[in-house]
Design an enzyme around this catalytic site. Sequence first.
Site, PDB file in Angstrom:
ATOM      1  N   GLU A 172       0.834  -1.197   0.000  1.00  0.00           N
ATOM      2  CA  GLU A 172       0.000   0.000   0.000  1.00  0.00           C
ATOM      3  C   GLU A 172       0.871   1.249   0.000  1.00  0.00           C
ATOM      4  O   GLU A 172       1.864   1.310   0.744  1.00  0.00           O
ATOM      5  CB  GLU A 172      -0.845  -0.021   1.293  1.00  0.00           C
ATOM      6  CG  GLU A 172      -1.749   1.152   1.504  1.00  0.00           C
ATOM      7  CD  GLU A 172      -2.406   1.112   2.895  1.00  0.00           C
ATOM      8  OE1 GLU A 172      -1.717   0.817   3.891  1.00  0.00           O
ATOM      9  OE2 GLU A 172      -3.624   1.377   2.960  1.00  0.00           O
TER      10      GLU A 172
ATOM     11  N   HIS B 143       2.582   4.531   0.888  1.00  0.00           N
ATOM     12  CA  HIS B 143       2.857   5.186   2.171  1.00  0.00           C
ATOM     13  C   HIS B 143       3.600   6.491   1.927  1.00  0.00           C
ATOM     14  O   HIS B 143       4.635   6.765   2.567  1.00  0.00           O
ATOM     15  CB  HIS B 143       3.654   4.268   3.093  1.00  0.00           C
ATOM     16  CG  HIS B 143       2.801   3.322   3.887  1.00  0.00           C
ATOM     17  ND1 HIS B 143       2.183   2.246   3.319  1.00  0.00           N
ATOM     18  CD2 HIS B 143       2.431   3.307   5.188  1.00  0.00           C
ATOM     19  CE1 HIS B 143       1.470   1.604   4.251  1.00  0.00           C
ATOM     20  NE2 HIS B 143       1.612   2.242   5.399  1.00  0.00           N
TER      21      HIS B 143
ATOM     22  N   ASP C 298       3.526  -1.610   5.989  1.00  0.00           N
ATOM     23  CA  ASP C 298       2.698  -2.308   6.990  1.00  0.00           C
ATOM     24  C   ASP C 298       3.187  -3.734   7.225  1.00  0.00           C
ATOM     25  O   ASP C 298       3.178  -4.233   8.356  1.00  0.00           O
ATOM     26  CB  ASP C 298       1.226  -2.326   6.563  1.00  0.00           C
ATOM     27  CG  ASP C 298       0.593  -0.940   6.622  1.00  0.00           C
ATOM     28  OD1 ASP C 298       1.227  -0.013   7.136  1.00  0.00           O
ATOM     29  OD2 ASP C 298      -0.548  -0.811   6.128  1.00  0.00           O
TER      30      ASP C 298
ATOM     31  N   HIS D 238      -1.929  -3.416   9.411  1.00  0.00           N
ATOM     32  CA  HIS D 238      -2.706  -2.671   8.397  1.00  0.00           C
ATOM     33  C   HIS D 238      -4.139  -2.541   8.899  1.00  0.00           C
ATOM     34  O   HIS D 238      -4.861  -3.533   9.037  1.00  0.00           O
ATOM     35  CB  HIS D 238      -2.632  -3.431   7.069  1.00  0.00           C
ATOM     36  CG  HIS D 238      -3.469  -2.882   5.960  1.00  0.00           C
ATOM     37  ND1 HIS D 238      -3.305  -1.610   5.455  1.00  0.00           N
ATOM     38  CD2 HIS D 238      -4.464  -3.449   5.227  1.00  0.00           C
ATOM     39  CE1 HIS D 238      -4.181  -1.426   4.460  1.00  0.00           C
ATOM     40  NE2 HIS D 238      -4.893  -2.517   4.308  1.00  0.00           N
TER      41      HIS D 238
ATOM     42  N   GLU E  82      -7.026  -1.743   7.813  1.00  0.00           N
ATOM     43  CA  GLU E  82      -8.188  -2.270   7.101  1.00  0.00           C
ATOM     44  C   GLU E  82      -8.327  -3.790   7.212  1.00  0.00           C
ATOM     45  O   GLU E  82      -9.348  -4.357   6.821  1.00  0.00           O
ATOM     46  CB  GLU E  82      -8.135  -1.869   5.619  1.00  0.00           C
ATOM     47  CG  GLU E  82      -8.364  -0.388   5.357  1.00  0.00           C
ATOM     48  CD  GLU E  82      -7.107   0.460   5.475  1.00  0.00           C
ATOM     49  OE1 GLU E  82      -6.141   0.052   6.153  1.00  0.00           O
ATOM     50  OE2 GLU E  82      -7.094   1.558   4.886  1.00  0.00           O
TER      51      GLU E  82
ATOM     52  N   HIS F 210      -1.439   7.504   9.022  1.00  0.00           N
ATOM     53  CA  HIS F 210      -0.932   6.767   7.861  1.00  0.00           C
ATOM     54  C   HIS F 210       0.286   7.461   7.251  1.00  0.00           C
ATOM     55  O   HIS F 210       0.197   8.617   6.830  1.00  0.00           O
ATOM     56  CB  HIS F 210      -2.036   6.621   6.810  1.00  0.00           C
ATOM     57  CG  HIS F 210      -1.590   5.844   5.614  1.00  0.00           C
ATOM     58  ND1 HIS F 210      -1.393   4.474   5.655  1.00  0.00           N
ATOM     59  CD2 HIS F 210      -1.261   6.233   4.370  1.00  0.00           C
ATOM     60  CE1 HIS F 210      -0.978   4.083   4.469  1.00  0.00           C
ATOM     61  NE2 HIS F 210      -0.883   5.120   3.674  1.00  0.00           N
TER      62      HIS F 210
ATOM     63  N   GLU G 249       4.520   5.611  11.873  1.00  0.00           N
ATOM     64  CA  GLU G 249       5.097   4.650  10.917  1.00  0.00           C
ATOM     65  C   GLU G 249       6.471   5.088  10.431  1.00  0.00           C
ATOM     66  O   GLU G 249       7.373   4.258  10.268  1.00  0.00           O
ATOM     67  CB  GLU G 249       4.149   4.446   9.727  1.00  0.00           C
ATOM     68  CG  GLU G 249       2.933   3.620  10.105  1.00  0.00           C
ATOM     69  CD  GLU G 249       2.028   3.307   8.920  1.00  0.00           C
ATOM     70  OE1 GLU G 249       1.595   2.145   8.821  1.00  0.00           O
ATOM     71  OE2 GLU G 249       1.744   4.210   8.107  1.00  0.00           O
TER      72      GLU G 249
HETATM   73 ZN    ZN Z   1       0.760   1.760   7.222  1.00  0.00          ZN
HETATM   74 MN    MN Z   2      -2.113   0.338   5.980  1.00  0.00          MN
END
Ligand code: ZN
Ligand code: MN
Length: 255
Positions: free
Chosen positions: A33, A35, A44, A119, A121, A174, A179
Site C-alpha cells: 500500500e 505510504h 505495513d 494494516h 483495514e 498513515h 510509521e
Molecule cells: Zn501503514
Molecule cells: Mn495500511
Amino acid sequence: MSSVLMSSMSWVAYQERLQDDGLVLLLPCGALEQHGPHLPLGTDALLSAAIAQTVAEKVNGLVAPTLSYGYKSQPKSGGGQHFPGTTSLDGQSLSQIARDVIREFARHGVNHLVIVDGHYENQWFLTEGIDLAMRELGASSPLRIMRLEYWDFCTEATLQKIFPDGFPGFALEHAAVIETSLMLHYYPDLVHLDLIPHDQPADFPPYDIYPTRTEWVPPSGVLSSAKGASAAKGALMAAQITDSIAAAIAHEFTL
Ligand code: ZN
Ligand code: MN
C-alpha cells in the site's frame, strides 16, 4: 540470521520446537500500500514483521512468514485504492487465506497463535478468518489465538513523548510520525526523509462516498505530517510496544 523465523527452519527443527507446550507462533499481517513518497509500499508488512520478530525473541516464540497483501486501502485510513502500487485483496480472499494458514498451524500442533496486524483495514477480515478456522477446528481444539493491532499497545505516556503538541489520532497516522519513526528505527535505509511531503493533514467528513472521492486525500498519500518523525522516537515506541505485547502474551498464554 534470526533463529525465530519459521521459514528458515527445517520441518524437523520446527517439529522439535512444537514439543514445547508453551510455544507461541506469531503471524505478521500487512499490506502492499502506498505510504507517501518517503516510505516503501511494504511498510505495513515490514513493520508487523519486525515487531513480531522482536516480540518472538522476548517470549521465545517463532514467526511465520508475513501475509504481505491486505484488505483494500480506505481513503480515511490508508489513502485509498487509486494510488499506483497499492495492491489489495477482496475481503473474502484475506479471510480465507487467514483461515487456511490457521488451520495448517493447528494441524502442526500450534496451541498459541498471535496475529500481529500492521494494516488498519485488515482487522475484521482477519477476525472472520479466525472465526471460520475456529468453527472448523471445533470446540475441542486446544488452539488459542490472540489478534492485535500493534499501535493499540502504544501507551498515553509514550504518545505524549512522541506528540508533544497533541496526537492527531491513529487513523490519520498513515505514513506519518508513528510509521515513519518505526521505519527509521527498524529499516533506516528504506526511508527517504528528504521526500517527506508538506501537505496539510487530511480533513474528512463523517461519511464515505462511493466511488471514493480521491480529491479528499492529500495527493502525496500522507494523511498527516511526518515531519516530527525520528529514529529515537521509533526506538522508544518499538521498545514500549514490544514489551507490552510480550507481557500480554505471557499473561494470556501463561508462559
Ligand atoms: Zn501503514
Ligand atoms: Mn495500511
